[in-house]
Design a protein around this motif. Sequence first.
Motif, PDB file in Angstrom:
ATOM      1  N   LEU A  75       7.728  -0.240  -1.141  1.00  9.69           N
ATOM      2  CA  LEU A  75       8.120   1.115  -1.488  1.00  9.69           C
ATOM      3  C   LEU A  75       7.240   1.723  -2.554  1.00  9.69           C
ATOM      4  N   ASP A  76       6.668   0.868  -3.400  1.00 14.78           N
ATOM      5  CA  ASP A  76       5.749   1.446  -4.389  1.00 14.78           C
ATOM      6  C   ASP A  76       4.362   0.888  -4.108  1.00 14.78           C
ATOM      7  N   VAL A  77       3.657   1.645  -3.367  1.00 13.16           N
ATOM      8  CA  VAL A  77       2.308   1.216  -2.982  1.00 13.16           C
ATOM      9  C   VAL A  77       1.334   2.152  -3.642  1.00 13.16           C
ATOM     10  N   ARG A  78       0.328   1.562  -4.237  1.00 11.68           N
ATOM     11  CA  ARG A  78      -0.655   2.415  -4.890  1.00 11.68           C
ATOM     12  C   ARG A  78      -1.662   2.911  -3.873  1.00 11.68           C
ATOM     13  N   ASP A  79      -2.068   4.130  -4.052  1.00 14.53           N
ATOM     14  CA  ASP A  79      -3.037   4.738  -3.171  1.00 14.53           C
ATOM     15  C   ASP A  79      -4.341   3.945  -3.145  1.00 14.53           C
ATOM     16  N   ALA A  80      -4.731   3.520  -4.317  1.00 13.12           N
ATOM     17  CA  ALA A  80      -6.020   2.828  -4.403  1.00 13.12           C
ATOM     18  C   ALA A  80      -5.981   1.516  -3.649  1.00 13.12           C
ATOM     19  N   ASP A  81      -4.829   0.856  -3.692  1.00 13.72           N
ATOM     20  CA  ASP A  81      -4.718  -0.401  -2.946  1.00 13.72           C
ATOM     21  C   ASP A  81      -4.895  -0.174  -1.457  1.00 13.72           C
TER      22      ASP A  81
END
Lengths: 143, 811
Positions: free
Chosen positions: A88-94
């Motif tokens: 649910l909390d995924v970083r854009d950069a990842d």
Amino acid sequence: MIVCVAVVGHQNNPLYIQSFTEADDALKLHHIVHCSLDVVDERVNNPKKSGPMLNETFLGLLYPTENYKVYGYLTNTKVKFILVTTDLDVRDADVRNFFGRFHAAYVDAVSNPFHVPGKKITSRTFAERVSNIVKSFGLSSAG
Amino acid sequence: MSDTAGENEGGIESVIPSIYMGQFARLLEQGDMFAMQPLSDEEYVCYALTEEKGFKDSSEIIALLKKSFEAYSNFRAQRMASFCGFQMAREYFAVSEFSDAKQMFDSVASLYRQEGWATLLWEVLGYLQECSRKLGSAKDFVEYSLEMAALPILTVAGVQSFKDCGPAGTASLLQREVVHEEVFRVIGGESGIASNKGNNSLKVSNDHPLYLEIDLVSPLRVVLLASVAFHEQIVKPGAPTLITLSLLSQLPLAVEIDQLEIQFNQSECNFIIINGQRPQSAAISNVQPGRRLETAPVLTLLTNKWLRLTYEIKSEQSGKLECVHIIAKLGPYFTICCRAESPASMNDLQLWKFEDQVETFPTKDPSLAFSGQKATQVEEPDPQVDLTLNSSGPALVGESFIIPVTVSSKGHAIHSGELKINLVDTRGGGLLSPREVEPFSEDSLHVELLGISGLACEDESQTGADSIQKIQHSFGLISVPFLNEGESWSCKLEIRWHRPKPVMLYVSLGYSPYSSEPNAQKLHVHKSLQIEGKTAVIISHKYMLPFRRDPLLLSKIKPVPDSEQMPSLPLKETSILLVSTKNCTEVPLLLLSMSVEVEDDAIGASCTVRHGDEDLVEPALLIPGEEFKKVFCVIPDVNLPKLKMGRVCLRWKRKYGTGEQPDSCSTASEVLTKHSLPEVNVELPPLVVSLECPPHAILGNPFTYTIRIQNQTQLLQEIKVLLADSQSFVLSGSHNDTIFVLPKSSHILGYKLVPLASGSQRLPKVTVTTTRYSAGFQPSIAASTLFVFPSKPYFETTNMGETRLDSVAAE
């Protein structure tokens, strides 16, 4: 956690679909990937003005369902990469990082002289690389 | 979120609608007191979702899904819309509304087929299979099952397990095989399906045989693909050629075919192939007596392996021979009718074209695999009839040129024969000249087909009642009477050229060799001939002044800048018109007559022509290149600056050599060629000088040489006459004189001459000069030559009867 990655050809036919789930809903993931192609089409035909005008466009979050998030990536040969994740909390950069590595693996698979363009990718090496990338995605984002 | 969800689930029951609008609250029990705790948005969302998940009313679900289906369709998000449709169909299925479910599933399936999503298609086909099973439609059930079995799902069970695939089961190779076996059990007539809830209406039996049609766009092409290639593209009738039939199936297990029927557009070529390993099933009906039967040792289709069969085929009928259908019988009750495809234009198999599997060619011969066609052209049998055109040299403009056409049978009898004649300009242009004004042609055609005459010397009553004869300017159609083998018939084409141009004559004979029925096969023989059209004669003319008489024509003296000077003729004086005709062909001609027709005005003939309309005594033979000359005298009667002179009319005909004549009964036709004479300028000559002297002289005898000068004007004319001495004559008279001639009168100068030598002698040279017009006249050498006999000659005269020769000098 990534549950599904897919490579879709320019005729919207699946070239590679891989699920990483023990649950029973693998077919549902196929449906999700299939439906996300609509969003990709829409993004491609109506580009956002504020979006980056790079050739390898990272399409970003395509649409969230109640349990999943779907990310898309478009290569310059109109081949699409779809990523379905339950995080649910995924970083854009990842995600961008993931797609970059995934794209590299795809290019290597397609450069195989025994691969026929337009047909499904059956390389086992590609499958292994993809699972590695998926595993490392889970590790890095957990940190 | 998942943690809090569990908490909220416990508190779901305590959520109550709020007193205030839009605000739900949770009712909490704290001992005996009830307190309301407002819900956060997240909690409310969880509550709402949980509530909805427990929703069971299918019709409401369907209605909601329908709305979202329409909404997505409006957004043109086709896949999302079809996903909603898929869920709708699942709801219909769950409430056993199978026909609605089937309809929705069908539309969803077509999208998956198009985009190649095999696993999704597998799921939908599973549902469709169940629907058709419940609806009792054996044909649909078999179609869907076969398609399922032939889907490109190559994963062996265990690597990726797809559970919850609906009634289809997991998508795996094993499951495909299960489906395959099941459908073949149904096809074989067994209706035993374990999971069936007692529904036996899927029976396939003798009373309910099953017939599947697979066309070029059917999804069932993966089940059976038939490729047909003729080894030769053009064959002669009755000559055998080879045809290779190749079958391919993507079904996971081997399929045994009992019988194959190959159907062509020419049904006499149809034949049946029987499986050699199942001869008992060959006792199948539908084998008509006399139908060709072949036996193949093996008729088993293995997965993705072409089954190639090659047979000989021949056809007697000409035209296109095309393989249309391949009908395969699998079991006693099941037939698949497949449309034949050419290897050259075969489309890829849907869904399988994305799979990375081995692709093989339908035929061993790679050239046949790339360019093989399912149709071949059977040529017409060779005609055994000779069609000959005999042409006797080039055609001449104006004559009716005869071309005999002979039809002789060398092996075929001729029934309902038709002869077509076409005249075409070799340069591709038409034979009509739209707007040219050609004074000598009656119509504006250059070359015209006048008529076709049947056998010469036969009267018209020979033509039968049903014979056609149609003649147009450049096209003719005539029917040929019935001829037995070995007989022959001929006719003559009459063609007239109005212009000299080469023309291609195309003659084609269409006939039936065997019978007179209207749709019997027709054979054609074509012949063409190029015929030159040439102008036969060239007519030219020349005006000359009469012998020893010279009228002064003023227009000739004055230099006129106009290069096209009209010839001038003196009024009321005789001028000589010399018309010569040259034969400029390679054919000898017979001249019949040459005449001059004078144009008649309303006031009468404007000029008189002597010897104008007299025929030749006998036709003059003109060999190629020879010239024929005729002399006419022209006396203009009217003083006009432009006098129309009329035409030269020449009547001639071709002379046939011995043996060249096309038919002894006919003669060459006469041709009238006209040549118009240009206009002349007629003037009144002011002065006319004439020299008179006897036709011959005798040595030593004097004779008178007269020079007469006529003044035809109103003015006094001063004339100088100069005479030069000649060695052979003694001259008495003035050598040098200036005379004045009164108006409208003549002055005569006479000289006495005595010849001193015999033979052809030159008379003294005369020069007449007029001062007023600054013109001089000297007679020509011929006019000044006189023959002198040494002594008086004695002439023997013969009676010529009506003599045509007139002496101009005697005037």
